[in-house]
Write a protein that holds these residues in place. Structure first.
Motif, PDB file in Angstrom:
ATOM      1  N   ASP A  55      40.839  47.375  37.312  1.00 45.83           N
ATOM      2  CA  ASP A  55      40.315  46.648  36.163  1.00 45.83           C
ATOM      3  C   ASP A  55      39.329  45.579  36.607  1.00 45.83           C
ATOM      4  OD1 ASP A  55      39.718  45.296  33.917  1.00 45.83           O
ATOM      5  OD2 ASP A  55      41.785  45.138  33.205  1.00 45.83           O
ATOM      6  N   PRO A  56      38.035  45.815  36.344  1.00 48.02           N
ATOM      7  CA  PRO A  56      37.020  44.871  36.796  1.00 48.02           C
ATOM      8  C   PRO A  56      37.144  43.508  36.127  1.00 48.02           C
ATOM      9  CG  PRO A  56      36.077  46.502  35.314  1.00 48.02           C
ATOM     10  CD  PRO A  56      37.473  46.936  35.621  1.00 48.02           C
ATOM     11  N   ARG A  57      37.914  43.416  35.050  1.00 43.68           N
ATOM     12  CA  ARG A  57      38.022  42.121  34.361  1.00 43.68           C
ATOM     13  C   ARG A  57      38.926  41.152  35.097  1.00 43.68           C
ATOM     14  NH1 ARG A  57      39.496  45.092  28.910  1.00 43.68           N
ATOM     15  NH2 ARG A  57      40.513  46.291  30.543  1.00 43.68           N
ATOM     16  N   ARG A  60      26.754  45.801  36.516  1.00 41.49           N
ATOM     17  CA  ARG A  60      27.749  44.881  35.956  1.00 41.49           C
ATOM     18  C   ARG A  60      28.670  45.591  34.974  1.00 41.49           C
ATOM     19  NH1 ARG A  60      24.640  40.059  34.599  1.00 41.49           N
ATOM     20  NH2 ARG A  60      23.240  39.682  36.342  1.00 41.49           N
ATOM     21  N   TYR A  61      29.769  44.891  34.676  1.00 39.96           N
ATOM     22  CA  TYR A  61      30.723  45.382  33.689  1.00 39.96           C
ATOM     23  C   TYR A  61      30.500  44.640  32.372  1.00 39.96           C
ATOM     24  CZ  TYR A  61      33.114  47.727  37.473  1.00 39.96           C
ATOM     25  OH  TYR A  61      33.417  48.560  38.519  1.00 39.96           O
ATOM     26  N   THR A  66      30.874  50.556  34.747  1.00 39.87           N
ATOM     27  CA  THR A  66      29.671  49.725  34.777  1.00 39.87           C
ATOM     28  C   THR A  66      28.688  50.188  33.700  1.00 39.87           C
ATOM     29  OG1 THR A  66      28.549  51.158  36.352  1.00 39.87           O
ATOM     30  CG2 THR A  66      29.841  49.343  37.274  1.00 39.87           C
ATOM     31  N   VAL A 120      36.033  49.301  31.735  1.00 39.38           N
ATOM     32  CA  VAL A 120      36.273  49.599  33.146  1.00 39.38           C
ATOM     33  C   VAL A 120      35.164  50.412  33.803  1.00 39.38           C
ATOM     34  CG1 VAL A 120      38.777  49.369  32.918  1.00 39.38           C
ATOM     35  CG2 VAL A 120      37.730  51.616  32.672  1.00 39.38           C
TER      36      VAL A 120
END
Ligand SMILES: Nc1ncnc2c1ncn2[C@@H]1O[C@H](COP(=O)(O)OP(=O)(O)OP(=O)(O)O)[C@@H](O)[C@H]1O
Ligand code: SF4
Ligand SMILES: [Mg+2]
Lengths: 328, 339
Positions: A323-325, B166-167, B119, B117
């Motif tokens: 989870d990139p968050r 980026r996300y 990019t 989740v």
């Protein structure tokens, strides 16, 4: 997970380990006190039921330091543990650390195979169910999950032994390898695999149930979300929407639950190892309770607590990678 | 594009819907959020769709895509003509190939319409892959040309190239909506459907995003369906407008003439709302009463329970769209035969 600023993953992991020191200390103390005040006397268990001269009993008691007050024994124990000495097993005549680590390895093998198998099957069943909710496939997956929840591991293990070992003779009833024949190389590996099938299956069943239910609900929720609709509006194929958009997002709660139910698997493994005579840490725990082998009991509790902490940490790291968050 | 080319491209609608009917199976019975709607979208034009909440604007848009937020909805009748071909009855794979390539869609809440989740670059690249996008320079390998196309698209909507790595959570709402616009434009569509594209944004950002959309739309002579609550926006940017009420079109017309002389009592009520809120032009809808329950819509003219001019006939027969100088309007007041 709350925002922790911009530390690196390594520092986050280290910080978490340091933070868990008081927890581990607490675990040691509570376990020690619980075991000390538990009914039953290790010396009687060690000597056996036949009458022994009181002087002999006293000598054994002194030899193991059991004549001293609890708080002194506790302090001595904590200091020893800090030095890496978990004590000596009365019953096995071996250092506790060596004994527990050897058995832990065997349990871990069983658990890693179980978790891999159960996760694969559970996710597959969950996806099958979520793809067409309320279909026959969904009903089947839900039925399997329900059975997994309601059948006790202990009972399932015995049924498996009766059906697959006793009646059908497909798999050995217990143990970790054949004792009468000595295999080498690939044959030895296959022999171990055959021994692992039934205990793995018994241990997997509930885990499959948990993973199936969770994958189904998590995926159903994700597949109803706006970004899935948007992906479809972009012309992304259904297959990709499911596997790349859906399952990736649905994986987060699955990872968490798999990791956090590690402790339950350890508990389950004690039962399964007992039924199947798997010489792991669960079986050792069972035996040490009967022989009142306190240092072994304490050692197991400590090592298991530590491994739960480590696995939870690994879970959080896996979550963060998925989870990139998440910021540490 | 030369003015002559633009002219020829605008002659025919790139997409038209005819008598479109959409049904939703709901617990309260079958409802028809879109009930015999016809619209037409010429290249290079901005067509506004307005109406109160629940009037069927989004459902009309989803019906064009044949893609619904609920599996209970389906197109039950009518035609969706993309050029000469009817999209109704096409296979799922044929429709997939059209979505995101011939028709692009921009949604209301840009942050929830991007996968958290993945990019930004990955999400647009997937779209190019899904349509085997072959525009741009012919040379070079495809993966590279996809990456270049993503950079090109991001630049064209005023975002730095590195946004592609980026996300979504690392971008602001306005930036996310720029990504939404880039994605809608990715495969050079014929029609872009924008469903309240600025409603979820800060007021200061709204105008920027709207200007950007208009600029890109004019440059590419693409048709734009702009669904909005904001009559001020319609007056300012649209060429043509449809006013929807309870699943039907009640009035349509060229924006300038329609705003100069609204014909339908419902449209007039909306306009008077505009006048009462001087300046901003941004009103919620303030027609007294509420949108009817679509599970049991009023008989005849669906507006009759709220209409100040309602006559006995209004509750018995549904009025057809009468031709008016500004366009068309569905009201018995326009019928010569009405006493
Ligand atoms: N998921 C759903 N399930 C059941 N009915 C729905 C669903 N979505 C919409 N509807 C019905 O369709 C009607 C039209 O909805 P739609 O979303 O098209 O309205 P809208 O004009 O876009 O409104 P808004 O301005 O609020 O976006 C609603 O009144 C509702 O009755
Ligand atoms: S048809 Fe009748 S009720 Fe409907 S808008 Fe016209 S006057 Fe009003
Ligand atoms: Mg809407």
């Amino acid at each position: 997970m709350p925002n922790r600023g911009d530390k690196t993953l390594g520092r986050f992991a280290l910080g978490r380990l340091v933070n868990s020191i008081p927890l581990v200390l607490g675990v040691i103390v509570v376990n020690f006190l619980l075991v000390s005040f538990a009914p039953g006397d290790p010396v009687t268990a060690l000597i056996g039921d036949f009458p022994a001269p009181p002087e002999y009993v006293e000598r054994v008691r002194e030899q193991f330091g059991l004549d001293q007050p609890v708080h002194e024994r506790l302090v001595r124990y904590v200091v020893n543990v800090a030095r890496g000495d978990l004590g000596f097993s009365f019953a096995n005549r071996l250092p506790v650390l060596d004994l527990v680590l050897e058995r832990l390895g065997r349990t871990l093998v069983l658990m890693i195979v179980t978790v891999t198998f159960a996760t694969t099957v559970g996710v597959a069943l969950g996806v099958m169910a979520a793809r067409k909710p309320h279909s026959a496939a969904d009903a089947a997956a839900t039925g399997i999950a329900l059975a997994g929840y309601s059948i006790p591991v202990f009972w399932l293990g015995q049924i498996l032994v009766i059906v697959f070992a006793v009646w059908l003779g497909l798999f050995p009833a217990g143990g970790m390898r054949s004792v009468r024949v000595t295999y080498t190389g690939l044959a030895a590996l296959l022999d171990r695999a055959r021994h692992m099938v039934l205990p793995m299956f018994a241990l997997s069943f509930r885990y499959i149930a948990i993973t199936t239910r969770l994958t189904r609900s998590s995926l159903l929720e994700v597949m109803n979300s706006d970004y899935i609709l948007a992906a479809r509006a972009r012309g992304i194929s259904e297959r990709r929407v499911l596997w790349e958009h859906g399952l990736r997002a649905a994986a987060l709660p699955i990872i968490t639950v798999i990791g956090y139910s590690f402790a339950f698997i350890v508990a389950g493994s004690a039962l399964v190892e007992t039924v199947f005579g798997w010489p792991g840490v669960g079986r050792l725990m069972y035996d040490s309770i009967f022989t009142r082998d306190y240092p072994v009991m304490l050692g197991i509790l400590l090592v298991v607590s530590l491994s739960v902490i480590v696995v939870n940490l690994l879970t959080d790291i896996a979550y963060a990678l998925f989870d990139p968050r998440v910021r540490y | 594009m030369s003015p002559a080319e633009l002219q020829s491209k605008t002659a025919h609608p790139v997409l038209a819907i005819e008598n479109l009917v959409t049904e939703i199976r709901s617990v309260r019975g079958l409802i028809r959020p879109v009930d015999g709607v016809s619209m037409s979208f010429p290249a290079g034009k901005i067509v506004g769709v307005v109406g109160e909440s629940g009037s069927g604007k989004s459902m009309t848009a989803f019906s064009i895509m044949q893609l619904f937020p609920t599996s209970a909805a389906r197109v039950a009748g009518g035609r969706v003509l993309l050029g000469e071909t009817d999209l109704i009855g096409r296979s799922p794979e044929q429709m997939r190939a059209i979505r995101g390539s011939r028709i692009g869609m921009i949604f209301q809440d840009p942050t929830s319409f991007l996968n958290p989740v993945l990019t930004i670059g990955r999400q647009i690249e997937q779209q190019l892959e899904a349509h085997r996008w072959t525009g741009g320079p012919p040379a070079g390998d495809r993966g590279q040309s996809y990456a270049n196309r993503v950079s090109e698209l991001l630049t064209s909507v005023g975002l730095p190239r590195d946004v592609s790595t980026r996300y979504p959570h690392q971008l602001s709402g306005g930036q996310c909506q720029r990504v939404g616009i880039a994605s809608a434009l990715a495969c050079d569509p014929d029609l872009i459907i924008a469903d309240e594209p600025t409603t979820a944004l800060d007021v200061t950002i709204q105008a920027q995003i709207l200007r950007l959309m208009m600029r890109l739309q004019r440059e590419r002579a693409v048709a734009l369906m702009l669904i909005t609550h904001d009559l001020g926006v319609v007056a300012e940017v649209c060429d043509y407008v449809y006013v929807m009420y309870a699943g039907r079109i009640v009035e349509e017309g060229d924006v300038r003439s329609l705003f100069a002389a609204p014909q339908h009592p419902y449209t007039r009520a909306l306009m008077s709302g505009v006048l009462s809120l001087t300046g901003t032009g941004n009103i919620g809808f303030a027609v007294p009463g509420s949108v009817p329950d679509l599970a049991a819509p009023p008989s005849g003219c669906r507006f009759h329970p709220r209409c100040p001019h309602a006559m006995p006939r209004c509750s018995q027969e549904a009025p057809p769209l009468f031709d008016r100088p500004s366009g068309r309007s569905a009201c018995w007041l326009h019928d010569e035969a009405t006493p």
